[in-house]
Motif scaffolding. Structure first.
Motif, mmCIF file in Angstrom:
data_model
loop_
_atom_site.group_PDB
_atom_site.id
_atom_site.type_symbol
_atom_site.label_atom_id
_atom_site.label_comp_id
_atom_site.label_asym_id
_atom_site.label_seq_id
_atom_site.Cartn_x
_atom_site.Cartn_y
_atom_site.Cartn_z
ATOM 1 N N ASN A 32 2.283 9.985 2.535
ATOM 2 C CA ASN A 32 3.454 10.747 2.073
ATOM 3 C C ASN A 32 4.062 10.154 0.811
ATOM 4 O O ASN A 32 5.151 10.530 0.402
ATOM 5 C CB ASN A 32 4.501 10.865 3.183
ATOM 6 N N GLY A 33 3.363 9.192 0.185
ATOM 7 C CA GLY A 33 3.810 8.633 -1.087
ATOM 8 C C GLY A 33 4.757 7.459 -0.967
ATOM 9 O O GLY A 33 5.211 6.937 -1.983
ATOM 10 N N GLN A 34 5.091 7.033 0.243
ATOM 11 C CA GLN A 34 5.973 5.890 0.413
ATOM 12 C C GLN A 34 5.153 4.603 0.476
ATOM 13 O O GLN A 34 3.939 4.639 0.645
ATOM 14 C CB GLN A 34 6.822 6.057 1.668
ATOM 15 N N GLY A 59 10.093 3.633 -2.963
ATOM 16 C CA GLY A 59 9.515 3.154 -4.214
ATOM 17 C C GLY A 59 8.864 1.799 -4.050
ATOM 18 O O GLY A 59 9.175 1.054 -3.119
ATOM 19 N N SER A 60 7.970 1.477 -4.973
ATOM 20 C CA SER A 60 7.278 0.198 -4.892
ATOM 21 C C SER A 60 8.238 -0.972 -5.112
ATOM 22 O O SER A 60 8.046 -2.045 -4.546
ATOM 23 C CB SER A 60 6.129 0.140 -5.889
ATOM 24 N N SER A 61 9.287 -0.762 -5.907
ATOM 25 C CA SER A 61 10.240 -1.857 -6.134
ATOM 26 C C SER A 61 10.994 -2.198 -4.851
ATOM 27 O O SER A 61 11.275 -3.367 -4.586
ATOM 28 C CB SER A 61 11.219 -1.513 -7.262
ATOM 29 N N SER A 92 0.844 -1.195 0.000
ATOM 30 C CA SER A 92 0.000 0.000 0.000
ATOM 31 C C SER A 92 0.879 1.244 0.000
ATOM 32 O O SER A 92 2.060 1.187 0.336
ATOM 33 C CB SER A 92 -0.940 0.001 1.199
ATOM 34 N N LYS A 93 0.283 2.346 -0.389
ATOM 35 C CA LYS A 93 0.979 3.627 -0.458
ATOM 36 C C LYS A 93 0.486 4.497 0.694
ATOM 37 O O LYS A 93 -0.717 4.638 0.912
ATOM 38 C CB LYS A 93 0.688 4.290 -1.801
ATOM 39 N N GLY A 100 11.672 -5.939 -0.383
ATOM 40 C CA GLY A 100 11.571 -6.179 1.052
ATOM 41 C C GLY A 100 10.631 -7.325 1.356
ATOM 42 O O GLY A 100 10.936 -8.193 2.187
ATOM 43 N N PHE A 101 9.489 -7.353 0.676
ATOM 44 C CA PHE A 101 8.521 -8.428 0.864
ATOM 45 C C PHE A 101 9.124 -9.769 0.488
ATOM 46 O O PHE A 101 8.990 -10.758 1.221
ATOM 47 C CB PHE A 101 7.261 -8.149 0.042
ATOM 48 N N GLU A 102 9.823 -9.812 -0.645
ATOM 49 C CA GLU A 102 10.448 -11.058 -1.088
ATOM 50 C C GLU A 102 11.529 -11.514 -0.108
ATOM 51 O O GLU A 102 11.677 -12.710 0.151
ATOM 52 C CB GLU A 102 11.008 -10.896 -2.493
ATOM 53 N N SER A 103 12.258 -10.581 0.464
ATOM 54 C CA SER A 103 13.281 -10.932 1.452
ATOM 55 C C SER A 103 12.649 -11.490 2.724
ATOM 56 O O SER A 103 13.148 -12.451 3.315
ATOM 57 C CB SER A 103 14.135 -9.704 1.780
ATOM 58 N N VAL A 104 11.539 -10.898 3.144
ATOM 59 C CA VAL A 104 10.829 -11.413 4.322
ATOM 60 C C VAL A 104 10.332 -12.827 4.034
ATOM 61 O O VAL A 104 10.492 -13.729 4.863
ATOM 62 C CB VAL A 104 9.669 -10.484 4.728
#
Length: 90
Positions: A6-8, A29-31, A2-3, A36-40
Motif C-alpha cells: 500500500n506504499g507505506q 513516508g520513508s523519513s 521496505s515498502k 522510528g528506526f533511529e528511536s528504536v
C-alpha cells in the motif's frame, strides 16, 4: 527498510543470528520509518523501556516504549539481553 504493497514503509530488526526480533508499525513516508528506526536503536538497550505483556495465547512478549511512553514496536517473543541489532532490508 521496505515498502509495503500500500506504499507505506516499515523496518525489521534481526538478532545477530538473523532471527526476526521485531517488525515496526507502518509509516506513510520513508523519513518517518527512518526516524522510528533511529528511536528504536536509541531506546533498545534501555531495559526500562520494555513492558512485558502476555498474549491471548499465554505467550510472553514485550512492547518497546519511547520516552513519551508511546509503544514503538512489539516483539514477537521473549527477549534475552543483550541482542545485537542489525537492520534488515527486504
Amino acid at each position: 527498510m521496505s515498502k509495503s504493497s500500500n506504499g507505506q514503509f516499515k523496518f525489521v530488526l534481526n538478532a545477530g543470528n538473523s532471527e526476526v526480533i521485531l517488525i515496526s508499525e507502518l509509516y506513510t513516508g520513508s523519513s518517518g520509518a527512518k526516524n522510528g528506526f533511529e528511536s528504536v536503536q536509541k531506546n533498545y538497550f534501555d531495559e526500562s523501556k520494555f513492558a512485558g505483556e502476555i498474549a491471548n495465547n499465554d505467550k510472553p512478549y514485550f512492547n518497546l516504549k519511547a520516552a513519551n511512553h508511546q509503544i514503538m514496536v512489539q516483539t514477537k517473543f521473549t527477549l534475552l539481553f543483550p541482542l545485537e541489532i542489525t537492520e534488515s532490508v527486504e
